[in-house]
Scaffold this active site. Structure first.
Site, PDB file in Angstrom:
ATOM      1  N   TYR A  95       0.846  -1.192   0.000  1.00 40.78           N
ATOM      2  CA  TYR A  95       0.000   0.000   0.000  1.00 40.78           C
ATOM      3  C   TYR A  95       0.882   1.244   0.000  1.00 40.78           C
ATOM      4  CZ  TYR A  95      -4.862  -1.337   0.258  1.00 40.78           C
ATOM      5  OH  TYR A  95      -6.109  -1.765  -0.068  1.00 40.78           O
ATOM      6  N   GLU A 109      -0.664   4.779  -0.555  1.00 46.97           N
ATOM      7  CA  GLU A 109      -1.480   5.961  -0.831  1.00 46.97           C
ATOM      8  C   GLU A 109      -0.665   7.242  -0.674  1.00 46.97           C
ATOM      9  OE1 GLU A 109      -3.193   3.407   0.717  1.00 46.97           O
ATOM     10  OE2 GLU A 109      -5.365   3.774   0.547  1.00 46.97           O
ATOM     11  N   ASP A 140      -6.847  13.409 -25.401  1.00 44.92           N
ATOM     12  CA  ASP A 140      -6.852  12.012 -24.958  1.00 44.92           C
ATOM     13  C   ASP A 140      -6.136  11.222 -26.039  1.00 44.92           C
ATOM     14  OD1 ASP A 140      -7.298   9.361 -24.481  1.00 44.92           O
ATOM     15  OD2 ASP A 140      -9.413   9.596 -23.942  1.00 44.92           O
ATOM     16  N   THR A 158      -3.610   5.915 -22.312  1.00 46.82           N
ATOM     17  CA  THR A 158      -3.504   4.579 -21.742  1.00 46.82           C
ATOM     18  C   THR A 158      -2.123   4.039 -22.071  1.00 46.82           C
ATOM     19  OG1 THR A 158      -4.634   3.780 -23.716  1.00 46.82           O
ATOM     20  CG2 THR A 158      -5.930   3.915 -21.716  1.00 46.82           C
ATOM     21  N   LYS A 179      -1.801   0.378 -25.170  1.00 50.50           N
ATOM     22  CA  LYS A 179      -2.112   0.317 -26.608  1.00 50.50           C
ATOM     23  C   LYS A 179      -0.794   0.480 -27.380  1.00 50.50           C
ATOM     24  CE  LYS A 179      -6.925   1.814 -26.077  1.00 50.50           C
ATOM     25  NZ  LYS A 179      -7.171   2.632 -24.880  1.00 50.50           N
ATOM     26  N   ARG A 212      -1.618  -2.595 -18.607  1.00 52.92           N
ATOM     27  CA  ARG A 212      -2.912  -1.912 -18.661  1.00 52.92           C
ATOM     28  C   ARG A 212      -2.882  -0.779 -17.646  1.00 52.92           C
ATOM     29  NH1 ARG A 212      -5.853  -4.861 -21.969  1.00 52.92           N
ATOM     30  NH2 ARG A 212      -7.458  -3.277 -21.974  1.00 52.92           N
TER      31      ARG A 212
END
Ligand code: DSN
Length: 420
Positions: free
Chosen positions: A55, A57, A201, A227, A230, A236
Site C-alpha cells: 500500500y 497511498e 486524450d 492509456t 495500446k 494496462r
C-alpha cells in the site's frame, strides 16, 4: 517454465489451464484490434512483481503508509522518464485506466454542470468523453462535434461554432476510431478564443507520439491523458500529463478523488514501458506501425473496400462495409473463424446498432510488435479481403486459417512463457 509459472500450475491448475488456452490463442491468431498489443517479458515481470503487495497511498515522499522507500523510487522513476520522453511539466502515473485518467481530469478542472466539447462517440470518440451512461455524461453538460460525411474528417469550423455558442470550460480531442491526425493548433486557437482548457486524450496514439511518428500535441495542450497498453505497449493503465499550474488539482483528483492505493506493480511496469519507449528500437517500431497501417489501407482499397476518411495517418483503419452490404458483426465473426481478430465498429452515420455495426476497425500495432514488415502486413490485408469477399466460404476460411498459422509460426510469441 519459470518458478512463478510452476507455482501457478501447482497451486491452481484450473486457472493455469485457462491461461494456457489464452496463451495458445494469442500465439495462434493474428491481432488486428487497434487497441491491443503485446507487453514485453520485462513488463510482464514487473506486473507480476512483489510491488503488488504494498500500500502506498499518496505520492513520492508524501505517503500515508510506512515502508514506501522503493515505492517512492519506482514511481519517481516513472514520472522522471515520462517528463523526459514527453517534455511535459507534471506527470501523474497512478490512474488505473484511461477512463479513470479522464474522469480525474474532469474532477480536477470542472464543476458538475460545466460544459465539455468533445467528439461524438459514434464518430470515433470515447465513452469517457461524455456518453450519457458514463459518469462524464451524467455530471457535465456535453456538446459534441463530429466528422464530415464526405471527408470523414473532424469539422473544425463546427468545433469553432459550437465553442462560441456553448462556451465550454474544457475542449477534448482524441478518439478510439479516428484514422487521421488532429488539427491541434486549430483546437488550441479555438480553446483560447473561448477561455477553455484543452485536453488531448491520446490513448490510441501515444506510442506513436513517443516514437516521433505522429505530431506531438503536448506543447499545445493543458492536459494530456493516455492509456499505457495500446501503442505504448506497456501494462494496462492510464497516465496524465499536465502543466505545473494544474498539478496539485490533478494529483488530488486522482488520489483521493478517484482512487485509493496506487497499483505499484503496474507503476513499475509503466516505468519499464517508458524506458522501452525511449529506445531507438521503439522509434523504429512506431515508424513501422504507421508504414504497415498505410500498406494495409492501400491493399484493402485496391481490393475495393472503402475506408472512412479515405485512408489513415496513424495505426488504424476503419473499413466501411456498407457498399458490400455486410455487417461489422458478420465480418468480425468470419475473420475470427479464420484466425484474424478484429472488432466490429460503427462507422460515422451508421444506421446499424453498436452490437451489429457497418464496419470493422483494423490496426497494425500488435502485428508490428510481432515483427511483421510491409510485405507481411500487405499479405494480412489480402487475407482480410479474401475472407470478406467470401464471407460464407468454408474453403476460403480454411485456406486463410492455414496461412495465418504459418505466419504465426514464423513470428513466435512469448517463447518459454508456457509450454506451447
Ligand atoms: N476500448 C478501447 C478501444 O478499443 O479503443 C478504448 O478505450
Amino acid at each position: 517454465m519459470s518458478a512463478l509459472m510452476k507455482a501457478l500450475f501447482e497451486t491452481d491448475p484450473a486457472s493455469a489451464a485457462i491461461l494456457a488456452a489464452e496463451t495458445q490463442r494469442q500465439r495462434e491468431t493474428l491481432v488486428l484490434i487497434a487497441s491491443e498489443n503485446y507487453a514485453s517479458p520485462a513488463i510482464l515481470a514487473a506486473q507480476g512483481s512483489l510491488f503488488c503487495n504494498k500500500y502506498a497511498e499518496g505520492y513520492p515522499s508524501r505517503r500515508y503508509y510506512n515502508g514506501c522507500q522503493q515505492e517512492d523510487a519506482i514511481e519517481q522513476l516513472a514520472i522522471d522518464r515520462a517528463k523526459e520522453l514527453f517534455g511535459c511539466e507534471h506527470v501523474n502515473a497512478q490512474p488505473h485506466a484511461g477512463a479513470q485518467a479522464n474522469t480525474a481530469v474532469y474532477q480536477a478542472v470542472l464543476q458538475p454542470g460545466d460544459t465539455i466539447l468533445s467528439l461524438e462517440l459514434a464518430h470515433g470518440g470515447h465513452l469517457s468523453h461524455g456518453m450519457k451512461l458514463n459518469i462524464s455524461g451524467q455530471l457535465y453538460q456535453i456538446v459534441h462535434y463530429g466528422v464530415d460525411r464526405a471527408s470523414g474528417r473532424i469539422v473544425m469550423d463546427q468545433v469553432a461554432e459550437l465553442a462560441a455558442a456553448h462556451r465550454p470550460k474544457l475542449i477534448v480531442f482524441g478518439a478510439s476510431a479516428y484514422p487521421r491526425h488532429f488539427e491541434v493548433e486549430r483546437f488550441r486557437a479555438i480553446a483560447d478564443s473561448v477561455g477553455a482548457l484543452l485536453m488531448a486524450d491520446m490513448a490510441h496514439v501515444m506510442g506513436l507520439i513517443a516514437g516521433r511518428a505522429h505530431p506531438d500535441p503536448v506543447p499545445f495542450c493543458d492536459l494530456v491523458t493516455f492509456t499505457t497498453h495500446k501503442t505504448m505497449r506497456g501494462p494496462r493503465g492510464g497516465m496524465i500529463l499536465c502543466r505545473e499550474a494544474l498539478a496539485k488539482d490533478i494529483d488530488r483528483a486522482v488520489f483521493p478523488g478517484q482512487q485509493g492505493g496506487p497499483f505499484m506493480h503496474n507503476i513499475m511496469a509503466k516505468a519499464v514501458m517508458l524506458a522501452e519507449a525511449a529506445s531507438p528500437a521503439f522509434r523504429q517500431y512506431a515508424a513501422d506501425v504507421v508504414t504497415n497501417a498505410a500498406a494495409m489501407a492501400a491493399t484493402l482499397q485496391a481490393r475495393g473496400y472503402a475506408l472512412c476518411s479515405g485512408g489513415t495517418d496513424n495505426h488504424l483503419l476503419l473499413v466501411d462495409l456498407r457498399p458490400q452490404e455486410i455487417t461489422g458483426r458478420d465480418a468480425a465473426n468470419a475473420l475470427e473463424a479464420a484466425g484474424i481478430c478484429v472488432n466490429k465498429n460503427g462507422v460515422p452515420f451508421d444506421e446499424r446498432s453498436p452490437m451489429v455495426t457497418s464496419g470493422i476497425r483494423l490496426g497494425s500495432p500488435a502485428i508490428t510488435t510481432r515483427g511483421f514488415n510491409v510485405d507481411a502486413a500487405t499479405l494480412v490485408a489480402n487475407l482480410v479481403a479474401d475472407v470478406l469477399d467470401n464471407l460464407d466460404s468454408p474453403t476460403v476460411r480454411d485456406r486463410v486459417r492455414g496461412t495465418v498459422a504459418e505466419l504465426c509460426a514464423a513470428h513466435p510469441l512469448y517463447d518459454g512463457y508456457l509450454p506451447a
